[in-house]
Design an enzyme around this catalytic site. Sequence first.
Site, PDB file in Angstrom:
ATOM      1  N   GLU A   1      -4.968-135.518 -64.163  1.00 34.41           N
ATOM      2  CA  GLU A   1      -4.314-134.453 -65.549  1.00 34.41           C
ATOM      3  C   GLU A   1      -2.877-134.214 -65.063  1.00 34.41           C
ATOM      4  OE1 GLU A   1      -6.888-131.976 -67.251  1.00 34.41           O
ATOM      5  OE2 GLU A   1      -5.264-130.701 -68.045  1.00 34.41           O
TER       6      GLU A   1
ATOM      7  N   ASP B   1      -8.941-132.285 -65.656  1.00 35.36           N
ATOM      8  CA  ASP B   1      -9.350-131.029 -65.171  1.00 35.36           C
ATOM      9  C   ASP B   1     -11.232-131.046 -65.805  1.00 35.36           C
ATOM     10  OD1 ASP B   1      -7.640-130.343 -64.004  1.00 35.36           O
ATOM     11  OD2 ASP B   1      -6.757-129.007 -65.598  1.00 35.36           O
TER      12      ASP B   1
ATOM     13  N   TYR C   1     -10.616-124.246 -59.609  1.00 37.06           N
ATOM     14  CA  TYR C   1     -10.343-124.263 -60.979  1.00 37.06           C
ATOM     15  C   TYR C   1     -10.159-122.726 -61.580  1.00 37.06           C
ATOM     16  CZ  TYR C   1      -9.131-126.378 -65.618  1.00 37.06           C
ATOM     17  OH  TYR C   1      -8.636-126.651 -66.678  1.00 37.06           O
TER      18      TYR C   1
END
Length: 939
Positions: free
Chosen positions: A7, A105, A311
Amino acid sequence: MHLIVAEKNISAQRIAGILAGKEKVRVARDGGISSYHFDEKAVVGLRGHVVEVDFVKGYSNWRSEERPPRSLIDADMVKIPTERKIVNLIQKLAKKSDRVTIATDFDAEGELIAKEAYELIHAVNRKVNIDRARFSAITPEEITNAFARPTGIDFDLAAAGETRQVIDLMWGASLTRFISLAARRGGGNILSVGRVQSPTLAMIVDREKDIEAFVPEKYWQLSLETEKDTEIIEARHTTSRFTSQKEALTARDNTKEPLVVTEVKEGSKVDRAPTPFDTTAFIVAVARLGFPAARAMRLAEDLYMNGYISYPRTDNTVYPPSLNLSGLLQSLKKSEFREDVEWVMANRRKVPTRGKKSSTDHPPIHPASAASRQELGEERWKIYELVVRRFLATLSPDARWLTMKVNFDAGGEPYTATGGRLTEPGWRRVYPYSKVTEYMLPGMKAGERLPLNDVTLEEKETQPPPRYSQSKLIQKMEELGLGTKSTRHEVIQKLISRKYVEGTPLRPTLVGRSVIDSLENHADTITRPIMTQTLESHMQQIREKERGSDDVVTESREMLHTIFDQLEQHEQEIGAEIMEQTAEELTLGPCPVCGHDLRIRHMRGQTQFIGCTSYPDCGFNISLPMTAWGFAVRVGNVCEIHNLHHVRLVKKGARPWDLGCPLCHHIASNRETLKLIPSLSEAMMSRLIERHIYTVYELAHTPTEEISSVLGITPESARKLVDEAEDVLDLLRRRSDCRKFVRKYLPPRRGRSPASVIRKMHEVGINDVTDLSHTDEKILKTMGVGEKEASILLSEARKLSAERELREIGIPAVSLKKYQKAGIIGPSDFLDNPYVYISAISGVSPDTVYRHVEMVAKALNRPAGPKYSRTRVEKGKAGLLAIRGVGEAIVVRLSQAGIIEPSQLAESDPEKIARLSGIPAEKVREYQRTYRENENSTR
Ligand SMILES: [Zn+2]
Ligand SMILES: [Zn+2]
């Protein structure tokens, strides 16, 4: 080759490091973009989205007649790369690859980014195998697992994200354009409207209205003070709020000794350990540490990218069984939390706490690896510590309280006192963020009598509902289904940066309020959460393959068209309402001349100024720099002398330019020019300013009688002053003209700014372009102008001043251009060259040229030279052309020497002709000979 797409660059670097293990990672740079190579593998990071949706070409003009705001609803969209270099590198590597793994992600946004990467790769290599790695933390364990078990891209999830982008662009762009145009706003001052943004703003505005409409009510609270074993006890009346003062007073007067303990109740209370963090709960907790939502998320993402926490965008509040909690505790032992971790390990609850929401994508936010205060720095550490402590708390036992409640009777009035003591701190030991207030009551028994020390009656008022804090607003948005876990804090940030809301807690600005008021009046669908909730449910349907993206977009288009039907009908009213309401933000204070309001005015184009609202009755105004220097806005400070708000020029990407009080600034900046008026003394200047004559222009346009009375001088002196002011005005005009000219030809350079050159020119008396044209290069050199620059400046100055002189003389612009092209620049050029020659080289007819020559001659008071009839000129030319060897070019050159016909050629001195025409004398003689021979033979 196996290409891995991450990402961001930082995650690419970390993933490469983890996958390479002991092998060395080689870093390559291509067009400024890094890629990481090892063992037939290459890892590249995106920058989030590297493409964006936009309208096809042709929709950029806001004021287009053919394409009004509504046309954006049905406009076609395209994806355009926003990070060209990254796209190029990925496509270049993709061509050489036989396998690609996309490791963006693990959420809806990441899935859309994955799909974008997929499309870019597929466009250059159709055969390559593309798979997807999913992980919740960038740690060795998670990454190796994810790459050992790759999956495919979830195209339905990505399609939902893509649909959202399309709909957001369509709504945002068309509505923003419509509302801004209706309120006549443009440039940096547009009024943005958005699908999630507007209902969120509406909540803030509505809350503000509730606060304003709130009528406080009085109430009374009654308490008494007693003591036992020297410990003070406070007890409250069991009627916690008396709404009648009379009843409160009666109860107070009834409160008398004996004060008797009627009941003592002891008990215990369980204080549950907190549940794991989802994004919203995290933002709420971190707000207590003083971090605004957007900043907290940025720091959390940074911690995630570096492998410290999982995350941070998640809706999940239940740890999945796959999460190795014991392993995490083990690894955290290697940090400064060792003692707390050991305590948790020894006292760990059987099952970790769990919240209400369980989803399959991400686990709740939790620490991913041990870190030290030193490597993170103060701010990131605070966030990391919160995540670690929350994690520890969710594994800790509940806390327990011993509670005590004592009831009293005083003259028939019932009172009560409560106390509590933490007997088992449990999770509170490791999570010290919420305050514990212990209040211990001394031991008492029923029937016991105590002294009545004091009775207090307090008058209080009910409070309005509080304004939203950022974290409270995020909670509320979540409840209402506004935005997503990834976008909520960004939406709030946008409202702040667009100056719709301000302050902590958040309150709407005038603009924010007026936009919502107007939308609520005319198209309230835009401001209500229901519309966006419907869209969210459509997104869910797309994810679950129940509906297609096109279908959802079409429905949204229809909805927007209905809204435009309403909006377009009321365009005038909407514009008027917003302009009326926002006028205040541009109002500065009283006009010094008439006392009405002064207001900042932004005109079309680049012009802005401060004018009086009672114009045209009052013409007072203050000019401001063009908007290119910054858009003028009001700021909070107020001038103590003039009672005017300060003004600031704001420009995107530049430091704001504070003008301060506009009138003080006006006076100061005009002082220098007023000083140019020779007979105006300092004292006179002050008197003029007192009487609101601030500028040379105003002085030059004030009647002499008024000046003589204001300054107490004779009408003759006043007349002289006005005349001098007019001269200065003229000087200023010429200087401004010259300044523009110099700026045009003198690029700014280190150590020599055009402004400093201009200042030095004024010192030596160069005030206009004509002055400049008469200057020589040496003088310019002393001002720091280089040789080459000086020669350009001078030749351009000469050209311009000559042109102006000729225009003044009356030469029309069209002819002037032709003359200039032919090198006939100044007035003397007209008299120093034969007019037939000027005509030949410029293409202007001979008679017209002669007329112009006469005009110049008259102006310069010099003779115009001979004039020939048109037939004579034409015949002469034919005669010359008949001579052998003479062509058109020679005829032109002869005309330069004043020769227009063969007889003149024959009679003139060949040496002189040669000098004036540049034709070699030998040639001239030859023409003369040929001509004479011809003459003789025809005779
Ligand atoms: Zn005025
Ligand atoms: Zn002032």
